[in-house]
Design a protein around this motif. Structure first.
Motif, mmCIF file in Angstrom:
data_model
loop_
_atom_site.group_PDB
_atom_site.id
_atom_site.type_symbol
_atom_site.label_atom_id
_atom_site.label_comp_id
_atom_site.label_asym_id
_atom_site.label_seq_id
_atom_site.Cartn_x
_atom_site.Cartn_y
_atom_site.Cartn_z
ATOM 1 N N LEU A 261 0.832 -1.206 0.000
ATOM 2 C CA LEU A 261 0.000 0.000 0.000
ATOM 3 C C LEU A 261 0.867 1.256 0.000
ATOM 4 C CD1 LEU A 261 -2.874 1.014 0.008
ATOM 5 C CD2 LEU A 261 -2.934 0.745 2.489
ATOM 6 N N SER A 262 1.951 1.253 0.768
ATOM 7 C CA SER A 262 2.879 2.387 0.769
ATOM 8 C C SER A 262 3.503 2.579 -0.604
ATOM 9 C CB SER A 262 3.982 2.161 1.810
ATOM 10 O OG SER A 262 3.463 2.137 3.120
ATOM 11 N N ALA A 263 3.896 1.473 -1.236
ATOM 12 C CA ALA A 263 4.543 1.563 -2.544
ATOM 13 C C ALA A 263 3.576 2.066 -3.612
ATOM 14 C CB ALA A 263 5.107 0.201 -2.938
ATOM 15 N N ILE A 264 2.344 1.583 -3.572
ATOM 16 C CA ILE A 264 1.339 1.998 -4.553
ATOM 17 C C ILE A 264 1.107 3.502 -4.469
ATOM 18 C CG2 ILE A 264 -1.119 1.830 -5.112
ATOM 19 C CD1 ILE A 264 -0.854 -1.184 -4.213
ATOM 20 N N CYS A 265 0.997 4.001 -3.247
ATOM 21 C CA CYS A 265 0.793 5.445 -3.077
ATOM 22 C C CYS A 265 2.037 6.236 -3.458
ATOM 23 C CB CYS A 265 0.404 5.746 -1.630
ATOM 24 S SG CYS A 265 -1.231 5.119 -1.158
ATOM 25 N N ALA A 266 3.215 5.658 -3.235
ATOM 26 C CA ALA A 266 4.463 6.365 -3.518
ATOM 27 C C ALA A 266 4.638 6.646 -5.004
ATOM 28 C CB ALA A 266 5.658 5.567 -2.993
ATOM 29 N N THR A 267 4.088 5.792 -5.862
ATOM 30 C CA THR A 267 4.286 5.983 -7.300
ATOM 31 C C THR A 267 3.549 7.213 -7.806
ATOM 32 O OG1 THR A 267 2.366 4.611 -7.900
ATOM 33 C CG2 THR A 267 4.492 3.499 -7.620
ATOM 34 N N GLY A 268 2.382 7.496 -7.246
ATOM 35 C CA GLY A 268 1.585 8.622 -7.717
ATOM 36 C C GLY A 268 0.952 8.408 -9.071
ATOM 37 N N PRO A 310 5.350 -0.550 9.523
ATOM 38 C CA PRO A 310 4.785 -0.716 8.174
ATOM 39 C C PRO A 310 3.345 -0.228 8.078
ATOM 40 C CG PRO A 310 5.831 -2.750 8.954
ATOM 41 C CD PRO A 310 5.699 -1.848 10.134
ATOM 42 N N PHE A 311 2.587 -0.385 9.170
ATOM 43 C CA PHE A 311 1.181 0.010 9.157
ATOM 44 C C PHE A 311 1.030 1.530 9.233
ATOM 45 C CE2 PHE A 311 1.473 -4.323 10.714
ATOM 46 C CZ PHE A 311 0.494 -4.963 9.971
ATOM 47 N N VAL A 312 1.824 2.162 10.086
ATOM 48 C CA VAL A 312 1.789 3.618 10.152
ATOM 49 C C VAL A 312 2.268 4.205 8.822
ATOM 50 C CG1 VAL A 312 2.722 5.667 11.307
ATOM 51 C CG2 VAL A 312 2.072 3.661 12.654
ATOM 52 N N SER A 313 3.261 3.576 8.215
ATOM 53 C CA SER A 313 3.739 4.022 6.907
ATOM 54 C C SER A 313 2.626 3.962 5.867
ATOM 55 C CB SER A 313 4.922 3.164 6.462
ATOM 56 O OG SER A 313 5.319 3.481 5.142
ATOM 57 N N ALA A 314 1.884 2.859 5.855
ATOM 58 C CA ALA A 314 0.805 2.704 4.878
ATOM 59 C C ALA A 314 -0.312 3.713 5.119
ATOM 60 C CB ALA A 314 0.253 1.278 4.939
ATOM 61 N N LEU A 315 -0.725 3.870 6.373
ATOM 62 C CA LEU A 315 -1.796 4.823 6.681
ATOM 63 C C LEU A 315 -1.374 6.247 6.355
ATOM 64 C CD1 LEU A 315 -3.103 3.384 10.073
ATOM 65 C CD2 LEU A 315 -4.138 3.141 7.810
ATOM 66 N N ALA A 316 -0.109 6.588 6.667
ATOM 67 C CA ALA A 316 0.384 7.931 6.361
ATOM 68 C C ALA A 316 0.459 8.156 4.855
ATOM 69 C CB ALA A 316 1.753 8.142 6.999
ATOM 70 N N ALA A 317 0.816 7.105 4.105
ATOM 71 C CA ALA A 317 0.904 7.241 2.644
ATOM 72 C C ALA A 317 -0.467 7.482 2.031
ATOM 73 C CB ALA A 317 1.541 5.987 2.044
ATOM 74 N N VAL A 318 -1.461 6.731 2.490
ATOM 75 C CA VAL A 318 -2.821 6.930 1.974
ATOM 76 C C VAL A 318 -3.352 8.291 2.403
ATOM 77 C CG1 VAL A 318 -5.194 6.073 2.041
ATOM 78 C CG2 VAL A 318 -3.285 4.461 1.908
ATOM 79 N N ARG A 319 -3.090 8.654 3.652
ATOM 80 C CA ARG A 319 -3.525 9.960 4.148
ATOM 81 C C ARG A 319 -2.965 11.084 3.280
ATOM 82 N NH1 ARG A 319 -1.613 11.569 10.101
ATOM 83 N NH2 ARG A 319 0.377 11.671 8.997
#
Length: 425
Positions: A261-268, A310-319
């Protein structure tokens, strides 16, 4: 999401530990003796959450004091508790990521610079990284070290060459990476490689990033945070223990879902306003434990810093990709469209808008049926009233029901004709 992140950070605050010459956290948060890597990860989590830890200066002092300088003092890495002062990349990369955070880097400039030089010096001749120079290059460590150097502001050949190595070891059949060159791709290693390469402008084409992100999105399931093959990545790290050869058995716990989820958001390049992304977030929120952590598969009864970041990273990325402010809320209406609700808005706004939206959607789909039923009721009601008042005979009343009956038959035939079409994609 904000509440979940607050609970995770609250878990770290509650489990902050101090010992003589040490301050921070250990891998298992209930251990009273802080460790270097876990303490760095803890600081990193606070930054992901957009918060400054009140006692970060103590942690930074501990971390900088544990740096092991090479002969001549031109570089220095960090060890873990079980390598007895022998520095390795797994610890050094995380310390660099923590010390690179805004507000911390200013007070740790020398340590940061020396750590960057140590990490550069450990790059293998094939341009990947293992635990230290000469150990087999691994995808997770190469991506992690690239992220550490990028976040520390480093530039130059080390990053350019590492980028080339990652691209060269990508699986030729799929847009993914495995733990080592030539191995089957996994969600974990593909996510880490994608996060590292997406930080470098031009490293991957937009089409390649989209294909890789969609490959990840197809393979993750809401509420399922690990993949069987990468729950823990284990390998031996030989090291010199005061002149005696020793081996550190390294175990890296991995959470595939949040990393993806973090990686998907990181691509933009992938629209985050889609049901799968929102369902993944819901899966993270629903599985958070009462203590603020998530379950560590091999030690489910013990809270761990590795089951937080990893979970905080994913939530922060989606946020960051979806919400206008850190404490906003989002409700997906349909793919590509969501309601973003600020914290100061009425709490029932989203519910009322969703009800209204559903009502109008229903009206749009049933307008013909409603018109036909209204006509039928009108053409039935008037004859019924006339029959009751004696102005219509039973024969006239039955004759008047012919039109409503025909309308009902027409409406049934119309719905029956449309129903197969609605079932097709």
């Amino acid at each position: 999401m904000a509440e979940s992140i607050d609970r995770a950070v609250g878990c770290l605050r509650l489990n902050f530990r101090t010992a003589p010459g040490a301050a921070g956290w250990y891998h298992y948060l209930d251990d009273p003796h802080p460790g270097i890597t876990a303490s760095a990860v803890g600081l990193f989590v606070f930054d992901l959450a957009g918060l400054r830890f009140e006692r970060s200066a103590e942690v930074v002092s501990y971390l900088t004091g544990e740096q092991r300088l090479s002969p001549g003092g031109g570089q220095g890495g960090w060890p873990v508790r079980t390598t007895n002062g022998f520095p390795i990349g797994e610890a050094t990369a995380w310390v660099l990521r923590a010390l690179s955070r805004p507000g911390i880097a200013l007070g740790s400039g020398d340590s940061l610079r020396l750590g960057v030089e140590w990490l550069r010096a450990q790059q293998n001749v094939d341009f990947g990284w293992g635990s230290y120079r000469g150990r087999p290059s691994r995808v997770f460590l190469t991506a992690l070290n690239m992220l550490a150097l990028l976040e520390a502001g480093a530039e130059g050949e080390a990053l350019t060459n590492a980028q080339r190595w990652l691209i060269d070891v990508q699986n030729p059949q799929t847009p993914g990476w495995g733990p080592l060159p030539g191995t089957q791709p996994t969600v974990v290693h593909t996510s880490m490689a994608l996060m590292a390469l997406s930080r470098i402008p031009g490293a991957l084409s937009t089409n390649t990033m989209r294909q890789t992100a969609e490959w990840l999105l197809e393979r993750v399931e809401p509420g399922v945070h690990v993949e069987r093959s990468t729950t823990v990545e284990e390998y031996d790290v030989p090291f010199d223990d005061a002149g005696t050869p020793a081996v550190f058995q390294n175990s890296l716990p991995h959470f595939a879902g949040p990393l993806a989820l973090s990686a998907i958001c990181a691509t933009g390049v992938v629209d985050p306003l889609q049901p799968k992304v929102f369902n993944l977030v819901t899966g993270i929120l629903d599985t958070q434990l009462d203590n603020g952590c998530w379950e560590l598969p091999r030690s489910p009864m013990r809270p761990s810093v590795w089951a937080v970041w990893p979970f905080v990273s994913a939530l922060a990325a989606v946020r960051g990709a979806v919400l206008s402010t850190p404490r906003s809320r989002a409700a997906l209406l349909y793919p590509g469209c969501a309601i973003i609700q600020s914290e100061d808005q009425a709490q029932d706004l989203t519910r009322r808008l969703l009800i209204r939206n559903a009502f109008f959607d229903w009206l749009r789909g049933k307008w013909l049926t409603l018109v036909l039923w209204a006509v039928a009721l009108l053409t039935t009601g008037i004859p019924a009233v006339l029959l009751a008042t004696g102005r219509f005979s039973m024969k006239d009343f039955l004759t008047a029901l012919i039109l409503p009956a025909l309308l009902m038959v027409f409406q049934y035939a119309w719905d029956h004709r449309r129903s197969p079409a609605r079932g097709n994609p």
